[in-house]
Write a protein that holds these residues in place. Structure first.
Motif, PDB file in Angstrom:
ATOM      1  N   ARG A 139       1.138   8.752   2.805  1.00 22.52           N
ATOM      2  CA  ARG A 139       1.653   8.516   4.161  1.00 22.52           C
ATOM      3  C   ARG A 139       2.903   9.643   4.303  1.00 22.52           C
ATOM      4  NH1 ARG A 139       1.601   2.179   3.367  1.00 22.52           N
ATOM      5  NH2 ARG A 139       2.861   2.549   1.496  1.00 22.52           N
ATOM      6  N   THR A 140       3.676   9.237   5.196  1.00 24.18           N
ATOM      7  CA  THR A 140       4.850  10.111   5.362  1.00 24.18           C
ATOM      8  C   THR A 140       6.215   9.596   4.832  1.00 24.18           C
ATOM      9  OG1 THR A 140       5.185   9.114   7.510  1.00 24.18           O
ATOM     10  CG2 THR A 140       4.137  11.292   7.577  1.00 24.18           C
ATOM     11  N   GLU A 141       6.200   8.382   4.463  1.00 26.87           N
ATOM     12  CA  GLU A 141       7.255   7.903   3.617  1.00 26.87           C
ATOM     13  C   GLU A 141       7.021   6.606   3.065  1.00 26.87           C
ATOM     14  OE1 GLU A 141      10.640   6.462   6.184  1.00 26.87           O
ATOM     15  OE2 GLU A 141       9.229   6.527   7.906  1.00 26.87           O
ATOM     16  N   MET A 142       7.907   5.930   2.398  1.00 25.92           N
ATOM     17  CA  MET A 142       7.697   4.629   1.770  1.00 25.92           C
ATOM     18  C   MET A 142       6.654   4.688   0.730  1.00 25.92           C
ATOM     19  SD  MET A 142      10.102   2.813   3.091  1.00 25.92           S
ATOM     20  CE  MET A 142       9.686   1.295   2.665  1.00 25.92           C
TER      21      MET A 142
ATOM     22  N   LYS B 223      -5.322   4.558  -8.658  1.00 23.82           N
ATOM     23  CA  LYS B 223      -5.200   4.226  -7.254  1.00 23.82           C
ATOM     24  C   LYS B 223      -4.639   5.006  -6.370  1.00 23.82           C
ATOM     25  CE  LYS B 223      -1.313   1.224  -8.669  1.00 23.82           C
ATOM     26  NZ  LYS B 223      -0.977   0.063  -9.070  1.00 23.82           N
TER      27      LYS B 223
ATOM     28  N   ASN C  43      -6.684   5.095   4.976  1.00 30.99           N
ATOM     29  CA  ASN C  43      -6.073   4.996   3.615  1.00 30.99           C
ATOM     30  C   ASN C  43      -6.400   3.549   3.100  1.00 30.99           C
ATOM     31  OD1 ASN C  43      -4.614   7.306   2.502  1.00 30.99           O
ATOM     32  ND2 ASN C  43      -3.328   7.219   4.336  1.00 30.99           N
TER      33      ASN C  43
ATOM     34  N   ILE D 286      -9.190  -1.417  -4.424  1.00 36.15           N
ATOM     35  CA  ILE D 286      -9.387  -0.756  -5.442  1.00 36.15           C
ATOM     36  C   ILE D 286      -9.526  -1.686  -6.742  1.00 36.15           C
ATOM     37  CG2 ILE D 286      -8.791   1.062  -6.966  1.00 36.15           C
ATOM     38  CD1 ILE D 286      -7.168   2.266  -4.515  1.00 36.15           C
TER      39      ILE D 286
ATOM     40  N   GLU E 169      -6.716  -3.729  -8.148  1.00 37.89           N
ATOM     41  CA  GLU E 169      -5.572  -2.752  -8.722  1.00 37.89           C
ATOM     42  C   GLU E 169      -4.476  -2.419  -7.776  1.00 37.89           C
ATOM     43  OE1 GLU E 169      -6.264   0.307 -11.648  1.00 37.89           O
ATOM     44  OE2 GLU E 169      -6.080  -1.825 -12.301  1.00 37.89           O
TER      45      GLU E 169
ATOM     46  N   PHE F 135       1.536  -3.807  -0.777  1.00 42.64           N
ATOM     47  CA  PHE F 135       2.015  -2.815   0.220  1.00 42.64           C
ATOM     48  C   PHE F 135       2.330  -1.483  -0.052  1.00 42.64           C
ATOM     49  CE2 PHE F 135       2.437  -6.219   3.551  1.00 42.64           C
ATOM     50  CZ  PHE F 135       1.142  -5.977   4.024  1.00 42.64           C
ATOM     51  N   LEU F 136       2.606  -1.080  -1.264  1.00 43.98           N
ATOM     52  CA  LEU F 136       2.710   0.170  -1.829  1.00 43.98           C
ATOM     53  C   LEU F 136       1.337   0.958  -2.005  1.00 43.98           C
ATOM     54  CD1 LEU F 136       4.601   2.395  -2.764  1.00 43.98           C
ATOM     55  CD2 LEU F 136       4.505   1.486  -5.171  1.00 43.98           C
ATOM     56  N   ASP F 137       0.439   0.580  -2.710  1.00 42.37           N
ATOM     57  CA  ASP F 137      -0.879   1.086  -2.842  1.00 42.37           C
ATOM     58  C   ASP F 137      -2.002   0.520  -2.102  1.00 42.37           C
ATOM     59  OD1 ASP F 137       0.161   2.994  -4.946  1.00 42.37           O
ATOM     60  OD2 ASP F 137       0.515   1.344  -6.260  1.00 42.37           O
TER      61      ASP F 137
ATOM     62  N   ARG G 192      -2.450   1.055   1.673  1.00 41.41           N
ATOM     63  CA  ARG G 192      -1.525   1.659   2.528  1.00 41.41           C
ATOM     64  C   ARG G 192      -1.828   1.613   4.054  1.00 41.41           C
ATOM     65  NH1 ARG G 192      -1.566   4.564  -2.428  1.00 41.41           N
ATOM     66  NH2 ARG G 192       0.366   5.212  -2.916  1.00 41.41           N
ATOM     67  N   ILE G 193      -1.160   0.890   4.480  1.00 42.94           N
ATOM     68  CA  ILE G 193      -1.314   0.447   6.091  1.00 42.94           C
ATOM     69  C   ILE G 193      -0.365   1.523   6.424  1.00 42.94           C
ATOM     70  CG2 ILE G 193      -1.781  -1.757   5.917  1.00 42.94           C
ATOM     71  CD1 ILE G 193       1.121  -2.578   6.817  1.00 42.94           C
TER      72      ILE G 193
ATOM     73  N   VAL H 266       2.757   3.681   8.116  1.00 41.71           N
ATOM     74  CA  VAL H 266       3.862   3.517   8.624  1.00 41.71           C
ATOM     75  C   VAL H 266       4.201   4.034   9.835  1.00 41.71           C
ATOM     76  CG1 VAL H 266       4.705   3.177   5.969  1.00 41.71           C
ATOM     77  CG2 VAL H 266       4.975   5.337   7.145  1.00 41.71           C
TER      78      VAL H 266
ATOM     79  N   SER I 110       6.271   6.390  10.834  1.00 44.64           N
ATOM     80  CA  SER I 110       6.456   7.810  10.944  1.00 44.64           C
ATOM     81  C   SER I 110       5.185   8.533  10.754  1.00 44.64           C
ATOM     82  CB  SER I 110       7.494   8.165   9.820  1.00 44.64           C
ATOM     83  OG  SER I 110       6.979   7.883   8.753  1.00 44.64           O
ATOM     84  N   ASP I 111       4.103   7.815  10.364  1.00 41.23           N
ATOM     85  CA  ASP I 111       2.677   8.242  10.443  1.00 41.23           C
ATOM     86  C   ASP I 111       2.165   8.727  11.833  1.00 41.23           C
ATOM     87  OD1 ASP I 111       3.024   8.129   7.451  1.00 41.23           O
ATOM     88  OD2 ASP I 111       1.611   6.478   7.258  1.00 41.23           O
TER      89      ASP I 111
END
Lengths: 288, 759
Positions: free
Chosen positions: A187-190, A259, B662, B666, B674, B678-680, B682-683, B685, B687-688
């Motif tokens: 992604r672009t951040e976070m 992952k 994304n 997994i 795994e 929400f870190l791994d 990936r919806i 954000v 700025s995407d």
């Protein structure tokens, strides 16, 4: 159900004493952006929390003979706003400022990022490239080590019982020097680096006279890739030299499939980021 | 239909729930509390598949502060009975096993016991004291593997439905469905170009920000009060009644504000446990899932394999279309395989169609509805294949779709014949859009795809009350997940001829309004909107009667116009109009309070069609996709509140983009998730993405007084193939597996260009 003690000493000696007395159950609290999350997840259950934000030395940035001493608990936001530091070490500053979000930057410290010992820590490859040294104080006094020797493995450091990272030192920058940090995230951040790459160069009359490369998230610890630096030194940072350095980065990778990325992808990206970060660092070196 | 002019419909006032939401005053699921409440927590399976040999709760029960423990023994066995819930069908025998494992655990984090204790820490400690003995069984995660001979079998009783002769052996294939039209073999024999490809998609979570939460209070006299963050409080009541054997009227469910649902909150997880724990402990019990629990144990959308074969003439006319979909249902039968099949070719008028679907169980959490359930998956296959066909024929992708577009009178492969629909208008709007007419920038590529959703109607009740000062309350029973309160109030204001600000919409609990089907299927603004319109009309009838009584004339002699009762003509007599406020003030003398009611089973939902356009760049070295411009075009019937219609289009597009790029589950070799966070997971954000542009095409639904069509689901259907088509055109590499994440796309680019990869 579990007793937890919180102390906020105002001297490093007291902090060392508190950590030592905790007998392995003590944790340092600076910004808390790793520690508090771990406590919520139940992966950290500290007996004593030692808040170091009342210790002046750990909370300030000092200019020393052209270099900088940065307290381990200084937040990313403060570091990002320091004018001289950003001019001398833009790559280090951009790496630290990539950690988390705007809100996290208000609390998170480079010392904490270092001591959390994640192979994907954003600040570390840039600090490795910068040849930063870490000041450690413990029951036996102070010592100074190269930043790349602090990590022992994921989540593990070479700190001895009772030792605290007090700060780190960045050397003076001669004319014609530049550094840069790039990371790849989906992604672009976070997000957390799939690969991170820091490059620091000194260029004289178009020829690279010094170069260091730090690589993150491709091995159990952040790597200093000496072969990549060597491939750049003496060159005019032409495509051939950059490709040789990229090859050295790929060769240094010992990544895992997980992952966040595959072995194949991480290895490829290590080379890609080296070239791109070196180009930015070279431009910054030339712009001086 | 000529364009109507309205006073309120089509305007953009603030939403009635807006101020409370931006100030933090609104109360969501976890914000409800009662004196003396206990904390409820769930013990979950560490195994993906295991037989439960025994559960010993004695140590947990003995821990001071623990007030109740429940296991499957506390829930009665259920019959093999299928009931509808939202857009999905569920079997009660399976639902009781999903909320609390009985004989077996069927996925990692399947609930096996629950406790209620005085504190969070005591509840956690109690979970650790429950001893469960498992016989670990081999597990299967992948849908293709689950269908193989010799795969671990999840349910010994599961015999494949829809296959003749009926199989005698249990398998993981719950059901085969077939639908067809024309003669598929003759169609392909006629074709001059045939494209065939196989595709896969991964399960994706709805990604609602608010975790499941509930508060249950069982009284000594048997009455139950329940607060729940849900898309259907009547369904929560229904499930609790069935699963706990309690009469419906004893249970009162109040829906809280909801922090996203997207279909995922049309089922129950915590509510039956909380009620049982409250009954056993005699105290209110509050339960809130962690994010980790949401990912591991609540229903995602399924993953699937999709094979598509399309045959066309050289002029672009499609003569045959064939599609086979095998879809993960999760641990229990009931994936949205039906809608996936039915929507697959619904955009197109094709003479010869065959669609086959398989509903397949595996050791994953049971899937739940997610925005146009199933449709994005078949569209990923069909719309990608159409793009290949367009490239093969050197045709503009919109022209290819226009040539084959379904219209009024087109008979679908699954049965119905379309009434007035707006697919052609939507394609034409896309083609003439500023985006599509713009030149593709250097280094970018453009992708286009279409999508369809039925939209639904079903049961709704509504009431309208006039207060003593002439202001109006409208009461409905559908949780507001997309701005429906604003839309309902706008329609009521339009119907009454009074200001939007004089109408307050509220959402009533299950005991305060008649039955309502879930908020789902894009049905609320359409069906509940119709109930509201009818309740207002009922009230207007009453208002006209009061005016007639006041004037001493026949009620036929009174009309309602601009919020006033007026004589229908000069022959009625000369009377000053009576305003709503005047009629309200004198209501006591003319027959008492003035209210209106309506209840109906709404038919005639208007299908919706969308066409999406993207311009994007692919970094050839890193395989990172950067979106430069994205436009969603959709037939929205009538946009009652255009801002919330646009919001639906934007939100659907963004969720589809995440699905494409994304998002995935997994699993490791042990069948454990795994990336349960929400870190791994990936919806996208903010700025995407660029601002998603929208074009609202208004082709009114002829069966609704204001022409409403559902709009919330269509926009998640096109993005997967829109993205894939643009990536294919940017790189020359056609991706058939989702997500097109950087490592996966990079590997595909390297495989296509081995020399470049080696450099």
């Amino acid at each position: 159900m579990v007793d937890m003690k919180y102390v906020a000493p105002s001297t490093i000696d007291e902090a060392v004493g508190a950590i030592l007395a905790a007998n392995g159950t003590g944790r340092i609290l600076a910004g808390g952006t790793d520690l508090l999350v771990q406590m919520r997840l139940g992966t950290a259950k500290p007996g004593v929390i030692v808040d170091v934000k009342n210790i002046p030395e750990m909370m300030r940035i000092e200019e020393t003979a052209g270099g900088f001493r940065i307290g381990a608990a200084v937040s990313g936001a403060i570091i990002g706003e320091h004018p001289a530091l950003g001019k001398a070490w833009p790559g280090v500053v951009e790496a630290i400022n990539l950690i988390g979000s705007k809100q996290i930057q208000g609390r998170a410290s480079a010392g904490g990022n270092l001591c959390n010992a994640s192979p994907a820590a954003d600040s570390v490859p840039a600090l490795v490239a910068a040849a930063a040294t870490v000041t450690i104080q413990g029951p036996k006094g102070r010592r100074e080590i190269p930043v790349e020797t602090l990590h022992a493995g994921p989540g593990r450091t070479t700190l001895q019982p009772g030792e605290i990272v007090v700060g780190f030192t960045l050397p003076a920058r001669p004319l014609g020097s530049g550094d840069a940090y790039l990371r790849l995230i989906p992604r672009t951040e976070m997000d957390i680096a799939v690969v991170g790459c820091g490059v620091s160069l000194i260029v004289a009359n178009g020829t690279c006279t010094a170069a260091r490369v730090g690589l993150g998230a491709v091995a159990p610890t952040v790597l200093l890739v000496e072969a990549a630096g060597k491939a750049l030194i003496g060159s005019r940072l032409d495509d051939k030299a950059l490709e040789a350095a990229a090859a050295a980065c790929r060769a240094a990778c010992k990544p895992i499939d997980d992952k966040r990325g595959t072995v194949q992808y991480r290895t490829k990206i290590a080379g890609v980021l080296l070239k791109r970060a070196a180009a930015i660092a070279a431009e910054r070196a030339g712009a001086r | 239909m000529s364009k109507q002019t309205y006073k309120w419909i089509g305007t953009r006032p603030d939403r009635p729930d807006g101020a409370d939401k931006v100030t933090g005053r609104a109360r969501f699921g976890a914000d409800f509390n009662m004196p003396g409440q206990l904390v409820g927590k769930v013990l979950r399976s560490p195994h993906a598949h295991a037989r439960i040999r025994s559960i010993d709760t004695s140590a947990a029960e003995a821990l001071p502060g623990v007030k109740a423990v429940v296991t499957s023994k506390d829930f009665p066995e259920q019959a093999n009975l299928i009931v509808p819930t939202g857009e999905m069908q569920v079997n009660l025998r399976d639902v009781t096993r999903n909320v609390m494992a009985r004989e077996k655990v069927l996925y990692e984090s399947h609930a096996v016991a629950a406790v209620a204790a005085t504190t969070d820490a005591i509840a956690s400690a109690a979970l650790a004291l429950i001893k469960v003995e498992y016989d670990v069984l081999p597990h299967v995660i992948d849908v293709t593997e689950a269908m193989q001979e010799g795969a671990p079998i999840l349910h010994d009783h599961l015999i494949t439905d829809g296959v003749e002769p009926r199989p005698t052996k249990a398998s993981n294939i719950a059901k085969r469905i077939d639908n067809a039209k024309g003669d598929i073999d003759a169609g392909f024999a006629e074709a001059e170009v045939v494209i065939e490809r196989s595709y896969t998609t991964q399960p994706v979570h709805q990604g609602y920000i608010e975790p499941h939460a509930t508060l249950a209070s069982a009284s000594e006299d048997g009455q139950i009060q329940l607060w729940s963050t849900t898309q259907g409080h009547f369904q929560v009541r229904g499930f609790c009644s069935r699963l706990l054997n309690i009469e419906l009227s004893q249970i009162r469910v109040t829906p809280t504000e909801i922090g996203g649902g997207f279909g995922g909150k049309t089922v129950v997880y915590l509510e039956p446990l909380a009620v049982r724990l409250s009954q056993k402990s005699g105290k209110p019990v509050k339960m809130v899932m962690s994010r980790d629990e949401v990912f591991r144990a609540s229903g995602p959308a399924p993953g699937a394999t999709v094979r598509v074969k399309i045959g066309a003439k050289r002029d672009g006319r499609i003569v045959a279309a064939d599609c086979t979909i095998a879809m993960q249902a999760g641990a229990f039968p009931g994936s949205p395989i039906g809608p996936a099949c039915w929507t697959s070719f619904a955009c197109y008028d094709i003479a010869n169609v065959r669609v086959v679907g398989y509903d397949v169980v595996s050791n994953r959490p049971k899937v739940a509805a997610y925005r146009a359930p199933g449709a994005p998956i078949s569209a990923w296959g069909v719309e990608s294949t159409l793009d290949i066909l367009a490239q093969e024929l050197r045709m503009d992708p919109i022209d290819l779709r226009l040539k084959n577009a379904a219209k009024k009178g087109t008979k679908t492969s699954y049965g119905p014949t379309f009434d007035t629909i707006g697919f052609v208008e939507t394609l034409e709007a896309a083609k003439s859009s500023a985006h599509y007419r713009s030149k593709v920038k250097p280094g970018m590529a453009r992708g286009v795809a279409a999508g369809f959703w039925f939209n639904v109607g079903a049961d709704s009740s509504a009431a309208a009350h006039v207060a003593e000062d002439g202001t109006v309350t409208i009461i409905s029973g559908n949780p507001d997940i997309g701005g429906s309160r604003a839309s309902l109030a706008l329609m009521a204001a339009e119907e009454l001829g009074i200001d939007y600000d004089k109408v307050r919409p509220v959402i009533a609990d299950t005991s305060s309004i008649g039955f309502n089907f879930v908020t789902g299927g894009s049905r609320v603004t359409f069906a509940t909107g119709l109930a509201v319109v009818n309740s207002v009309r009922d009230m207007v009838r009453e208002l006209k009667g009061r005016a007639a009584k006041t004037w001493g004339v026949d009620v036929e002699g009174v009309i309602w116009e601009n919020g006033q009762a007026k004589p229908a003509g000069s022959n009625v007599g000369v009377f000053e109009p009576l305003t709503l406020a005047q009629l309200a003030a004198t209501a006591g003398k003319t027959g008492g309070p003035i209210n209106g009611h309506a209840q109906l089973n709404v038919q005639g939902a208007g299908p919706g069609f969308g066409v999406h356009i993207v311009d994007l760049a692919v970094d050839q070295e890193t395989a990172i996709v950067t979106i430069d411009r994205y436009t969603a075009v959709q037939d929205v019937g009538t946009a009652i509140h255009p801002s919330y219609v646009e919001g639906q289009l934007q939100g659907g597009a963004v969720q589809g983009i995440g699905w494409a790029l994304n998002e995935e589950y997994i699993y490791n070799a042990k069948g454990k998730l795994e990336n349960a966070g929400f870190l791994d997971y990936r919806i996208p954000v903010a700025s995407d993405l660029p601002m998603i542009e929208t074009i609202l095409v208004e082709v009114p639904n002829p069966t609704h007084p204001y022409g409403v069509r559902g709009v919330g689901e269509v926009p998640i259907v096109p993005p997967l193939a829109t993205m894939g088509n643009a990536i294919a055109r940017a790189t020359g590499v056609r991706m058939t597996d989702l997500p097109m994440s950087p490592p996966r796309l990079s590997a595909a680019l390297d495989a296509a260009m081995p020399r470049a990869a080696a450099e």
